[in-house]
Each structure stands twice: as C-alpha cells, then as structure tokens.
Motif scaffolding. Structure first.
Motif, mmCIF file in Angstrom:
data_model
loop_
_atom_site.group_PDB
_atom_site.id
_atom_site.type_symbol
_atom_site.label_atom_id
_atom_site.label_comp_id
_atom_site.label_asym_id
_atom_site.label_seq_id
_atom_site.Cartn_x
_atom_site.Cartn_y
_atom_site.Cartn_z
ATOM 1 N N THR A 134 0.805 -1.220 0.000
ATOM 2 C CA THR A 134 0.000 0.000 0.000
ATOM 3 C C THR A 134 0.842 1.276 0.000
ATOM 4 O OG1 THR A 134 -0.107 0.220 2.407
ATOM 5 C CG2 THR A 134 -1.755 -1.210 1.370
ATOM 6 N N MET A 136 0.374 4.832 1.919
ATOM 7 C CA MET A 136 -0.424 5.331 3.038
ATOM 8 C C MET A 136 -0.055 6.768 3.403
ATOM 9 S SD MET A 136 -0.643 1.968 5.525
ATOM 10 C CE MET A 136 -2.197 2.479 6.260
ATOM 11 N N LYS A 138 -1.246 10.316 6.286
ATOM 12 C CA LYS A 138 -2.081 10.920 7.325
ATOM 13 C C LYS A 138 -2.469 12.344 6.926
ATOM 14 C CE LYS A 138 -1.516 10.473 11.746
ATOM 15 N NZ LYS A 138 -0.902 10.592 13.103
ATOM 16 N N VAL A 208 0.441 -2.575 7.824
ATOM 17 C CA VAL A 208 -0.718 -1.857 7.274
ATOM 18 C C VAL A 208 -1.815 -1.704 8.320
ATOM 19 C CG1 VAL A 208 -2.538 -1.889 5.524
ATOM 20 C CG2 VAL A 208 -0.209 -2.538 4.891
ATOM 21 N N PRO A 209 -2.341 -2.805 8.914
ATOM 22 C CA PRO A 209 -3.379 -2.617 9.942
ATOM 23 C C PRO A 209 -2.872 -1.839 11.155
ATOM 24 C CG PRO A 209 -2.714 -4.943 9.800
ATOM 25 C CD PRO A 209 -2.131 -4.244 8.624
ATOM 26 N N LEU A 212 -3.065 1.754 10.207
ATOM 27 C CA LEU A 212 -4.470 2.163 10.169
ATOM 28 C C LEU A 212 -4.983 2.465 11.574
ATOM 29 C CD1 LEU A 212 -5.894 -0.406 7.558
ATOM 30 C CD2 LEU A 212 -5.701 2.075 7.239
ATOM 31 N N GLU A 213 -4.579 1.636 12.536
ATOM 32 C CA GLU A 213 -4.999 1.835 13.926
ATOM 33 C C GLU A 213 -4.455 3.143 14.492
ATOM 34 O OE1 GLU A 213 -3.703 -1.663 15.966
ATOM 35 O OE2 GLU A 213 -5.319 -2.919 15.174
ATOM 36 N N ALA A 216 -3.545 6.339 10.077
ATOM 37 C CA ALA A 216 -3.155 6.477 8.670
ATOM 38 C C ALA A 216 -4.275 5.991 7.758
ATOM 39 C CB ALA A 216 -1.869 5.693 8.397
ATOM 40 N N ARG A 217 -4.223 6.405 6.486
ATOM 41 C CA ARG A 217 -5.206 5.979 5.496
ATOM 42 C C ARG A 217 -4.501 5.400 4.280
ATOM 43 N NH1 ARG A 217 -6.798 9.848 2.958
ATOM 44 N NH2 ARG A 217 -5.598 11.537 3.902
ATOM 45 N N ILE A 218 -5.188 4.514 3.566
ATOM 46 C CA ILE A 218 -4.633 3.944 2.343
ATOM 47 C C ILE A 218 -5.014 4.819 1.154
ATOM 48 C CG2 ILE A 218 -4.699 1.977 0.755
ATOM 49 C CD1 ILE A 218 -5.209 0.166 3.186
ATOM 50 N N THR A 221 -3.709 0.621 -3.125
ATOM 51 C CA THR A 221 -2.998 -0.654 -2.957
ATOM 52 C C THR A 221 -2.396 -1.030 -4.315
ATOM 53 O OG1 THR A 221 -4.841 -2.096 -3.574
ATOM 54 C CG2 THR A 221 -4.754 -1.349 -1.275
ATOM 55 N N LYS A 281 -7.159 -9.960 12.599
ATOM 56 C CA LYS A 281 -6.315 -9.319 11.579
ATOM 57 C C LYS A 281 -5.725 -10.359 10.633
ATOM 58 C CE LYS A 281 -6.671 -5.005 12.823
ATOM 59 N NZ LYS A 281 -7.399 -4.059 11.957
#
Length: 331
Positions: A134, A136, A138, A208-209, A212-213, A216-218, A221, A281
């Motif tokens: 990905t 990613m 913010k 990646v997860p 995200l936690e 951050a955003r994707i 991909t 996950k």
C-alpha cells in the motif's frame, strides 16, 4: 559328429553372450540404483530460509508442523531454517552456497541476483498479494495518487513497494522526479509518517493494519498496478545435482497448502501466535493472498514487467531471459 560338436559350441557361445548381456544389464541396473541412492546420500543438510512476515502462512505451517523435517528425516537429511529476511541477503547466501532454498523471496531480488551472475532459479510461486502492498498517508490534503506531487514519500528502494509507487505515478502520467522519494525501511517509514517528517509511506503486511490503527489511510494498494510476486527460488547447482530433492521440497510445500485449506481455524491460530497479529487481523490479511504455487503465463509477464521496472530505474544494467530463470518443477 563334427556337425553336432559345432552346433553345441555355437549354442554354448550364444548362452555365454546372453548371460553376459544379462549380467551387464543387471550391473547397469545396480549402478543406476546406486546412483539414485548416492543422490540422496550426498545431501546431508538442507538450508531453507524462514520468513514469517508479512504473512507467509505456508512457511509458518511448514515450520510449526515440522513438514520438511518429517519428509527428509527419512534419508537422515538435517533441515535448518536460517531467518534471513532481506532478499539481497538471501541471494548472497545462495551465491555463497550456504542457502539451498529461498522459501519466500521478492522477484526483484532474484532477478537482480541472476543478472549479476548468481546461479539461482525460480521453481514456484510463493504468493501474489497486491492488496498487501500500500501507499499510506495521514495528510488530509492527499486523497488520490495525483495529490502526491511534490510530497515526501518514504519507502524501501528496489522493492515491490517501490515498484508500486512508480506504477501508481505512471498511471497518473507522473514520474519519480515529481515526488521527494526517501529510501527507508517499512518500520522507519511508518514512524516517519506518524511523526509527520514525511507525507506518505510505502507500507506492507502487518504494518498496514497497525498504521491504520494509528490514524493512517490507504491512498492506493497494488490492485490493478502489479501482482506483487513473491517466489520460491533455489540454488542452481543444487537443482542440477538434486532435482529429486527439489521436487520433494515442492511436494512438502503443497502439503502445507492442503493443511491450510483443510484446517483454517488452526492455521489462523498458528499464524497469529507466530506473528503476534490478532486472529481477526490474520483472517483479514489472509484473504489478500493467493498462495497458488503454479507458475502461469501471467506470472512470467509480471516477472518481465518487474525486470523492466528495475532496468528503467537504473537498478539493473544487464537483463536475463526470464523464461530460462524459471525452472518450473511444480508440473
């Protein structure tokens, strides 16, 4: 009487010739059997790289269920699993003769090594996981790839993630010169993204997860851009001498895939324990991967695209014939 004697002599000679030929065939047969035994006996140790991240489930199953040990202990062959996680380090070990099989290695690393004279062959596909790779951010102003212009982007050079960035830019008629690319490992890149010292990070696997936690955003991909090919590779001279061992190796790999298919819950549990990723996950990420080991025509084209990427970006001076780099023993 003389005629009978001559006939007897001729008959005796024929018997001797037949016996001689039979003896030769028997001797040749025993030689062939002996050679087959020696092929196995010559191999005392097999070294197989062990890489569990980002989510190399077949490797985890093979290790946790001792599948390779169970197969090769029949011939008193010891199996060791050096944890070499960098592709370049794996190919260095192959060149030095200290690693026989790269159980999961990026196609970029294999192609670069082969182009630089390392005797290495791709013997199967390990995984294809475009969703696992990905771009990613913010930064609230970055919503699409076209918004990356002029932004500082951190990621590992010469990898699938680097290839993803270039492919994504190309789709928007942009080049690497249109962004500020900083060569950085995945953990360092994520940290830089979280601290705000870069605008974008190239992130793969369990990072990646985790990112995200942390908010951050994707942006995108690898879907529709590349297949993110991870391959199984072997030392070329080992294959030349011990093709039978390599075929048994791939049979074991197939057994791990069968286990994954028939025991999904135990598979998720083992993968979770080994990677310290929650079972939820693991289940989410597991769906990103295609672990089919068969090498398809599409895979060959992807490997050729990868080589073109390496050459176009100055990471490769020589090229190799991808079809000769591949020795498909999965058929």
């Amino acid at each position: 009487m003389k005629i009978l004697n001559k006939a007897g002599i001729i008959f005796s000679c024929m018997l001797l010739i037949i016996a001689s030929l039979t003896g030769c065939a028997s001797t040749q047969g025993s030689k062939d059997d002996k050679n087959k035994q020696q092929s196995v006996e010559k191999v005392k140790n097999i070294n197989i790289s062990y890489v569990k991240a980002p989510l190399n489930v077949p490797s985890i199953i093979e290790k946790k269920k001792s599948l390779f040990e169970n197969e090769f202990s029949k011939d008193d062959i010891k199996v060791t699993f050096p944890e070499i996680t960098e592709g370049s380090k794996m190919t260095e070990a192959v060149a030095a003769g200290s690693l026989d099989f790269c159980n999961a290695i990026g196609a970029t690393s294999v192609i670069m090594a082969a182009a630089n004279g390392v005797n290495i062959k791709i013997i199967g596909m390990y995984s294809r996981a475009p969703k696992a790779f990905t771009i990613m951010t913010k930064n609230p102003s970055i919503k699409t790839v076209s918004d990356l212009k002029g932004k500082k982007i951190a990621g590992p050079k010469g990898t699938i993630l680097h290839q993803l960035l270039l492919g994504a830019l190309q789709k928007e008629n942009m080049k690497i010169e249109d962004v500020q690319f900083v060569n950085m490992g995945i953990p360092q890149g994520v940290s830089a993204l979280m601290s705000g010292s870069v605008d974008v990070a190239l992130v793969a696997g369990p990072a990646v997860p985790q990112a995200l936690e942390k908010g951050a955003r994707i942006v995108t991909t690898g879907e529709g851009i590349l297949d993110a090919s991870i391959v199984i590779a072997a030392r070329g001279d080992f294959l030349d001498k011990h093709l039978d061992i390599a075929k048994r190796y791939m049979n074991v790999h197939e057994k791990s895939l069968d286990f994954m298919k028939n025991n999904p819950e135990e598979t998720y549990k083992l993968a979770s324990e080994e990677t310290n990723i929650s079972i939820d996950k693991v289940k989410e990420m597991y769906n990103w991967y295609d672990f089919n080991p068969q090498i398809t025509d599409k895979d060959i084209k992807e490997l050729e695209k990868t080589q073109d990427f390496l050459k176009e970006n100055g990471m490769l001076n020589k090229t190799v014939d991808i079809k000769t780099l591949v020795k498909d023993i999965t058929k």
